[in-house]
Design a protein around this motif. Structure first.
Motif, PDB file in Angstrom:
ATOM      1  N   UNK A 226       0.833  -1.195   0.000  1.00  0.00           N
ATOM      2  CA  UNK A 226       0.000   0.000   0.000  1.00  0.00           C
ATOM      3  C   UNK A 226       0.872   1.252   0.000  1.00  0.00           C
ATOM      4  N   UNK A 227       2.047   1.160   0.640  1.00  0.00           N
ATOM      5  CA  UNK A 227       2.971   2.300   0.685  1.00  0.00           C
ATOM      6  C   UNK A 227       3.713   2.497  -0.631  1.00  0.00           C
TER       7      UNK A 227
ATOM      8  N   UNK B  97      -1.552  -2.215  -7.182  1.00  0.00           N
ATOM      9  CA  UNK B  97      -2.720  -1.344  -7.232  1.00  0.00           C
ATOM     10  C   UNK B  97      -2.306   0.064  -6.821  1.00  0.00           C
ATOM     11  N   UNK B  98      -2.629   1.041  -7.646  1.00  0.00           N
ATOM     12  CA  UNK B  98      -2.263   2.430  -7.357  1.00  0.00           C
ATOM     13  C   UNK B  98      -2.971   2.908  -6.086  1.00  0.00           C
TER      14      UNK B  98
ATOM     15  N   UNK C 295      -4.177   5.752  -5.353  1.00  0.00           N
ATOM     16  CA  UNK C 295      -5.393   6.538  -5.619  1.00  0.00           C
ATOM     17  C   UNK C 295      -6.600   5.627  -5.862  1.00  0.00           C
ATOM     18  N   UNK C 296      -6.356   4.463  -6.482  1.00  0.00           N
ATOM     19  CA  UNK C 296      -7.453   3.518  -6.710  1.00  0.00           C
ATOM     20  C   UNK C 296      -7.899   2.879  -5.398  1.00  0.00           C
ATOM     21  N   UNK C 297      -6.941   2.604  -4.514  1.00  0.00           N
ATOM     22  CA  UNK C 297      -7.278   2.020  -3.215  1.00  0.00           C
ATOM     23  C   UNK C 297      -8.100   2.993  -2.385  1.00  0.00           C
ATOM     24  N   UNK C 298      -7.639   4.236  -2.290  1.00  0.00           N
ATOM     25  CA  UNK C 298      -8.353   5.212  -1.466  1.00  0.00           C
ATOM     26  C   UNK C 298      -9.738   5.524  -2.037  1.00  0.00           C
ATOM     27  N   UNK C 299      -9.849   5.519  -3.367  1.00  0.00           N
ATOM     28  CA  UNK C 299     -11.140   5.790  -3.995  1.00  0.00           C
ATOM     29  C   UNK C 299     -12.158   4.694  -3.695  1.00  0.00           C
ATOM     30  N   UNK C 300     -11.692   3.476  -3.537  1.00  0.00           N
ATOM     31  CA  UNK C 300     -12.599   2.330  -3.392  1.00  0.00           C
ATOM     32  C   UNK C 300     -12.744   1.824  -1.957  1.00  0.00           C
ATOM     33  N   UNK C 301     -12.010   2.400  -1.015  1.00  0.00           N
ATOM     34  CA  UNK C 301     -12.022   1.838   0.345  1.00  0.00           C
ATOM     35  C   UNK C 301     -13.394   1.962   1.006  1.00  0.00           C
ATOM     36  N   UNK C 302     -14.110   3.076   0.747  1.00  0.00           N
ATOM     37  CA  UNK C 302     -15.435   3.228   1.328  1.00  0.00           C
ATOM     38  C   UNK C 302     -16.404   2.174   0.822  1.00  0.00           C
ATOM     39  N   UNK C 303     -16.388   1.950  -0.485  1.00  0.00           N
ATOM     40  CA  UNK C 303     -17.248   0.923  -1.057  1.00  0.00           C
ATOM     41  C   UNK C 303     -16.895  -0.459  -0.558  1.00  0.00           C
TER      42      UNK C 303
END
Length: 345
Positions: free
Chosen positions: A39-40, A244-245, A247-255
């Motif tokens: 993730x880092x 996984x980029x 930005x993609x992780x942070x965008x999808x974490x809520x879902x």
């Protein structure tokens, strides 16, 4: 060098988790350590052959829970599997609904992201244009990590750990273990040709189960072998996040949080019904119904001391059922989407 670094990180995480006496420590520690580093932004990778070794070890361990008198439990297993089938469909549809309704994903993408333990199939279908591949791998990977991290902690917190596998205090001899491993590899290669799910886990489990049912073997692999096997699978699972980029992780974490929580709630409700009717331990049934990957969930059930045969059979059944029904659900969603798009023109 990347593979060596990944394994070092995974085994270090396993060591820390064991020192902290966390539930399912080898799997959880390796997975969290590699996932955090991935993730880092670090590049991590576990070769398939090492992951397969880990799955083979887990399969050989799961097989120790099979006994000759299990046929007497056939009725209980059939009832539990029937409720699991309903639970799978409802939890997947609930997860799909929340992803489509509040995170604006297409129905087909949400379906592919909501089918637990079918990452390879889901990505293959997404690559055919039936969903967004980036969203699918993000949500599927986070689902696995969240369940693997929180489920054993929750079960342990509730004081619901099992009594352990049959023969849990007995250790297989090295010669017998080697024979079982060879047989497991052979079966795994056969299963792989038929595209069966988790072939190395399944191959090891079948060989070990047959040996235990026929009383040719009794007991688990040595503890150090189990630790290594769990750590390899955990490191391989966590390493997915390096591809996984952020930005993609942070965008999808809520879902991911919302869909996993909803799916876990549905599975918990069905587990409660099954437990109430069959007198099986609620925590054991919940782990068997949990909407995660077959490798991680079966390993967690084994690590928490639940009946490994019960947990493994339920997760293998779930994956097999999803392989059949997921393409049908997605095809229907795609056709419906195309029909609605045509009507809006």
């Amino acid at each position: 060098m990347i593979a060596i670094k990944t394994l070092i990180v995974g085994f270090a995480g396993t060591g820390v988790a064991l020192a902290l006496d966390l539930p399912a420590a080898p799997l959880l520690g390796a997975m969290l350590a590699t996932a955090a580093l991935g993730w880092a932004g670090a590049k991590l990778y576990v070769p398939d052959r090492f992951r397969d070794i880990g799955l083979l070890v887990i399969g050989l361990s799961l097989g120790s829970g099979f006994t000759a008198d299990m046929i007497e439990q056939a009725g209980t297993f059939a009832f539990s599997l029937s409720l699991l089938s309903v639970s799978i469909v409802l939890s997947m549809l609930a997860s799909t609904w929340i992803l489509a309704r509040y995170w604006n994903h297409s129905t087909s993408t949400a379906l592919l992201a909501s089918a637990p333990g079918t990452l390879s199939l889901a990505l293959a279908m997404a690559a055919e244009g039936k969903g967004d591949s980036t969203t699918v791998i993000c949500l599927q990977s986070m689902r696995l990590l969240m369940l693997a991290a929180f489920l054993p902690l929750l079960v342990s917190f509730l004081g619901a750990e099992g009594a352990g596998a049959a023969g849990g205090d007995v250790v297989l001899g090295w010669n017998l273990l080697a024979l079982l491993a060879i047989g497991g590899v052979f079966l795994a290669l056969v299963f792989a040709r038929f595209h069966l799910p988790a072939p190395f886990l399944l191959g090891g489990m079948v060989v070990s189960a047959v040996a235990h049912i026929l009383e040719w073997a009794h007991g688990l692999p040595p503890f150090i072998i189990i630790v290594v096997g769990f750590a390899l699978v955990g490191a391989a699972s966590g390493a997915r996040f390096s591809n996984i980029a952020l930005r993609d992780l942070t965008k999808n974490i809520g879902g991911a949080l919302a869909s996993v929580a909803l799916a876990a709630l549905v599975s918990a409700l069905f587990a409660l019904v099954t437990s109430s009717v069959s007198d099986l331990p609620l925590a054991q049934v919940w782990v068997a119904y949990a909407p995660g990957g077959v490798e991680a969930m079966a390993a967690i059930g084994l690590a928490l001391g639940f009946d490994p045969a019960f947990v493994a059979l339920h997760h293998l059944f779930r994956i097999s059922l999803l392989i059949v029904i997921l393409p049908l659900f997605v095809s229907f969603a795609v056709a419906r989407g195309q029909k609605n798009a045509g009507a809006n023109k």
